[in-house]
Design a protein around this motif. Structure first.
Motif: not given
Length: 378
Positions: A37-51
């Motif tokens: 899902c577009n929203e799901c992967i956006q949240k996941t990639l955002s969390a990866q970038q922060q971590s």
């Protein structure tokens, strides 16, 4: 209907986002081939970038470009739209299928049969809870084998295919489940035979030994991993120390060489100034002598043209005496602006020796760092 439902459930699983586990909403496709899902992967990639500051696929951990652009998966989007109207029907079928789960009736109930909770393999009967309590209350039935309803593939799997008896014994020679008749008159006659309980007890003892050995191996591996982690940390620490030490030493060497360079260039410049000053002084005296000689030449030339012989002899004597008293000697200076070739060769040899010693020192340091960790197997 059951086949159709299983097929629908399988299709629903394929059309579900691996992150939210629901049907895809506005699905997008990554470079590795996985969709989300577009929203799901956006949240996941955002969390990866922060971590960790990088992007990777949540399914296969494939590294993604930091500037990736999410492409909409139009084909998958259309499939989901077609599937959605039938999804609710599938859910209803799922509920009805669960409600129709097979119930095994009790073999001892007469009027209204109750669902069985256990199956006695010795009696070859399924028992409800009430008849199971009566069954277990009899001393003669304490050793009967009870299993869950429908467990273990049914009673046929637990019976001897040759004699039809329950497999209540264990042949230690061939490590097989057998019935009593197999041990008395069958091909296992004369073998070391024990009951299943005895075999189970022995196997539990063996299992305990295996588990203890595995636990020891696990503990040893944990200790070894901790030691490797300490070694890894030590390697990093040693590398930082050695790097800092070498950087400091090279900086000191560069500083010292720069200072030496400035000192010797300053000395050469001072020598040059002194030599130029000496030359200037001699040059000035020579110019004064040249100018005075020019004056005498002009005076003598004028006297040479004197028509009065009396005045000629008078002035000639004076000019001759004056010229005799003057010092028109030439002061010379021998200046050699070059270094001794043998001395230059000596300096070059000294620099080569210094670099060779530096190489040996760095090689020893490298060997010391390399030999700090030696791989060994426990």
């Amino acid at each position: 209907m059951a086949k159709e439902f299983r097929g629908g459930a399988s299709l629903k699983a394929e059309l579900s986002c691996p992150i939210c586990l629901s049907l895809y909403k506005n699905p997008v496709l990554l470079r590795c081939g996985h969709s989300f899902c577009n929203e799901c992967i956006q949240k996941t990639l955002s969390a990866q970038q922060q971590s960790k500051g990088t992007y990777s696929c949540p399914m296969c951990n494939a590294q993604l470009d930091p500037t990736l652009e999410l492409q909409k998966n139009f084909q998958l989007c259309n499939i989901v739209k077609v599937f959605q109207p039938t999804a609710s029907e599938g859910q209803q079928d799922e509920g009805s299928a669960e409600g129709k789960e097979e119930v095994v009736p009790c073999d001892y109930c007469l009027d209204q049969s109750q669902p069985a909770v256990k199956t006695c393999l010795s009696c070859d009967a399924s028992l409800c809870q009430a008849h199971l309590n009566k069954h277990n209350a009899k001393a003669s039935q304490q050793d009967h084998i009870l299993v869950g309803v429908g467990a273990g593939g049914g009673a046929a799997e637990r019976r001897c295919p040759e004699h039809g008896k329950l497999l209540e014994c264990f042949c230690q020679y061939e490590e097989q489940h057998i019935c009593v008749l197999c041990s008395i008159a069958g091909r296992h006659k004369g073998h070391s035979i024990v009951t299943l309980k005895e075999a189970h007890s022995k196997q539990l003892g063996t299992l305990s030994i295996i588990m203890a050995r595995l636990q020891e191996d696990k503990n040893a591996l944990i200790t070894a991993l901790k030691e490797l982690q300490r070694s890894e940390n030590q390697v990093k620490t040693n590398t930082k120390i050695a790097t800092a030490l070498l950087q400091k030493q090279f900086e000191e060497m560069k500083t010292a060489m720069i200072q030496k360079e400035k000192k010797i260039l300053s000395d050469i410049e001072s020598i040059e100034k002194k030599q130029l000053a000496d030359i200037t002084e001699v040059k000035k005296k020579m110019e004064e002598k040249r100018d005075e000689a020019e004056k005498h030449l002009q005076s003598l030339q004028k006297m040479r043209e004197e028509p009065d012989l009396f005045l000629f002899f008078k002035e000639f004597k004076v000019a001759n005496d004056r010229a005799a008293r003057r010092d028109f000697s030439i002061d010379t200076m021998d200046v050699v602006v070059q270094l001794n070739k043998a001395r230059i060769n000596q300096y070059q040899q000294w620099i080569q020796n210094l670099m060779s010693q530096l190489d040996q020192y760095l090689q020893r340091m490298k060997n010391e760092l390399t030999n700090q960790i030696r791989r060994r197997r426990i």
